[in-house]
Scaffold this active site. Sequence first.
Site, short mmCIF file in Angstrom:
data_model
loop_
_atom_site.label_atom_id
_atom_site.label_comp_id
_atom_site.label_asym_id
_atom_site.label_seq_id
_atom_site.Cartn_x
_atom_site.Cartn_y
_atom_site.Cartn_z
N THR A 77 1.08 87.74 -28.87
CA THR A 77 1.49 86.72 -29.83
C THR A 77 0.49 85.58 -29.87
O THR A 77 0.20 84.94 -28.86
CB THR A 77 2.88 86.17 -29.46
OG1 THR A 77 3.80 87.26 -29.35
CG2 THR A 77 3.36 85.19 -30.51
N ASP A 131 -3.07 82.02 -25.78
CA ASP A 131 -2.96 80.73 -26.46
C ASP A 131 -1.73 79.92 -26.07
O ASP A 131 -1.60 78.77 -26.47
CB ASP A 131 -2.93 80.95 -27.98
CG ASP A 131 -1.60 81.55 -28.44
OD1 ASP A 131 -1.00 82.32 -27.67
OD2 ASP A 131 -1.17 81.24 -29.57
N ASP A 154 -3.37 88.57 -24.70
CA ASP A 154 -1.98 88.30 -25.05
C ASP A 154 -1.75 88.80 -26.47
O ASP A 154 -2.68 88.86 -27.28
CB ASP A 154 -1.72 86.80 -24.96
CG ASP A 154 -0.35 86.42 -25.48
OD1 ASP A 154 0.63 87.04 -25.03
OD2 ASP A 154 -0.27 85.52 -26.33
#
Length: 744
Positions: free
Chosen positions: A422, A620, A420
């Site tokens: 961000t 996250d 991912d």
Amino acid sequence: MSMDEHQHGAPAETGRHAGAGATRGNPSPLSLWTCPMHPDVRLPGPGSCPVCGMALEPVEPAATEARNPELIDFTRRLWVSGMLAIPLVLLSMGGGMAGMDFVPIRWSAWLQLALAIPIVLWAGQPFFERGWASLRSRHLNMFTLIAIGVGAAFSYSLVATFAPSLFPSASRDQNGMVPVYYEAAGVVVVLVLLGQVLELRARAAAGRAIRALMDLAPKTALRTGPDGTEQAIPLNEVVRGDRLRVRPGAAVPVDGVVLDGGSAVDESMLTGEPAPVPKTAGAIVTGGTVNGTGSFLMEARAVGSETMLARIVSMVGQAQRSRAPIQTVTDRVSGWFVPSVMLISIATFVIWIIAGPEPRLGLALLNAIAVLIVACPCALGLATPMSIMVGAGRGARAGVLVRNAEALQELDKVDTLAIDKTGTLTEGKPRLIAVEPASDFTADTVLAMAAAVEARSEHPLAGAIVAGAQAQGLALGSIEGFDTQTGLGVSAQVDGRAVVVGNAAQMRRIGVDPGVLDALAARHLAQGAGVVFVAIDGAAAGIAAVADPIRPSARDALAALHAEGLRIVMLTGDGRSIAMTVAAAVGGIDEVRADLKPSDKASAIRALQERHACVAMAGDGINDAPALAAADVGLAMGTGTDVAMESAGITLTRGDLAAIVRARALARATMRNIRQNLLFSFLFNGIGIPVAAGALYPRFGILLSPMLAGAAMALSSVTVVANALRLNMTRLDTGGWGRAYPGR
């Protein structure tokens, strides 16, 4: 070590799946004991595993290392039997040696019997009990072989002592006596006890990783009352909302937020990195981390089992008791190994009786017993669980929390890593990166005015602008007439000056030509930053650029992962232009997939799995949870959400890409260690069994006595345990062997 209860059904007296209240009376997890090789076994107290006979250990270790009752008992039996075994061996050598001339030959067997009885019947009692239990439950294991081997040697010797006339003359020695083998039975018991004691001590050392984590939490906390008075209270009395004082050098008692004061906190227990982290008002602090030279007041937000430290302890314990898929190899082998060894032992006895030299009966018995003893599959059974136990503890010290052993095994095989953007490649927190003033304005003026207005806004970029102004020590003016223009921006009077903040359409709405601001913003927009325009008193004043900074470790970490042959794929919900900008900045991204919804990320993982053997996903956020669950291995960045952590097999507490490199190194080191243990175990039995059966005797005249077989069996178990403990020395920055140091 033995046949697995998953294949053959757990005995009736074992509880299963304690979380569902499997044992009678539903004892709390703290009172439950489990088998390290059969984690589904749950009993309400210490004892032996009814499946394999191995000593049980607590499901959840105590904060202090209590003496293992079985270790105490076995150590006592070892000392007593060891002292008795010395004269027993000397007697077995015959008169005329070591000052034993005064013992007549006809008395020797009776003296040996007197010495052997306490060794075999008292010191060896646990082995006979476990061996008998294994026969009753039909879960044959190492104690089956030991009990049969020792029992056969002792029983034969008893008959030879009490009824020598039953034996043919060819079985007698040069003194006309029937040989007895009390020393073989006695020494095997001593050696098995020695192996058990060393194994129990080594397993206790492996469990110290959890206790070391538990010791990080202080025993007391300093609670501050409404009147400012401070009182030391036990840690278990802290409740959510308490105001706690953390003095210099003290450990943070629980998770919370700093209210007043500041310091630098050593978070190496959490992140694996030794550099202290500055903490000021509003900063999050974690229980178990160590305060530096400053002092601060904090508010408790998570206590007891809710703290990060408690969750780490629970996760490590769960991982240490989990089973890796590779364990199924030993499970399948164990299903037929012990019966096969018993058949080989019987065949050895028959062949030596038929074709062996005199004394045939004695040699046949000794070789058959040696086969039983040397083939004890303890090393085979310990190979995987010991490595998993030590590896999980080693990872916890480096900020790599393993939820289950399967995740470690799969991570070792991963060839594609999906990441991912961000919060993973970037820090996940927008930050002011630049202020570009127009002519007739200064950067400080533009930033101070914009921050004053944005302080009332809830826009994602507003907080970064306000934080940037505060970091530069700029004073924010008084606000009047604040207003929000949906989809455009915000406006207000700041110290009597009209300030408008927003996008280009907002500028055109108030009659300001955004052209000059477009020119200032172009470079930042090209790099993927967010830009807000600022107008003061109806004039274009400047722009503020906000971006989510790339993690400092990203480039080096991706290079290291690339060097291992991993294919790196970025999965992000952001637009393609921003995604490509970030990919170019970090380097090492092989493929970019942008504009993805959470379900799209999971679909992308499945598509990658169709093209590649094994896929890991690192993320996250809540939007990453489906992809983390879909991946072969989910890597949750510890700075993210609980949902992400629950969906992943491995949690990286530091939350940066360097932690992925450490996790990969841990997985490779652990699996390499398991393979070494399994290889040694298979080679040991593959070589030891034929030698014990007498395969080398026709050509070289070499036989393996039961005493040497017992020593070899004990050595094999100790060797496997010692090799597993080497994982504590693994350097996770390189994956090589070396001296461990904090954070690595």
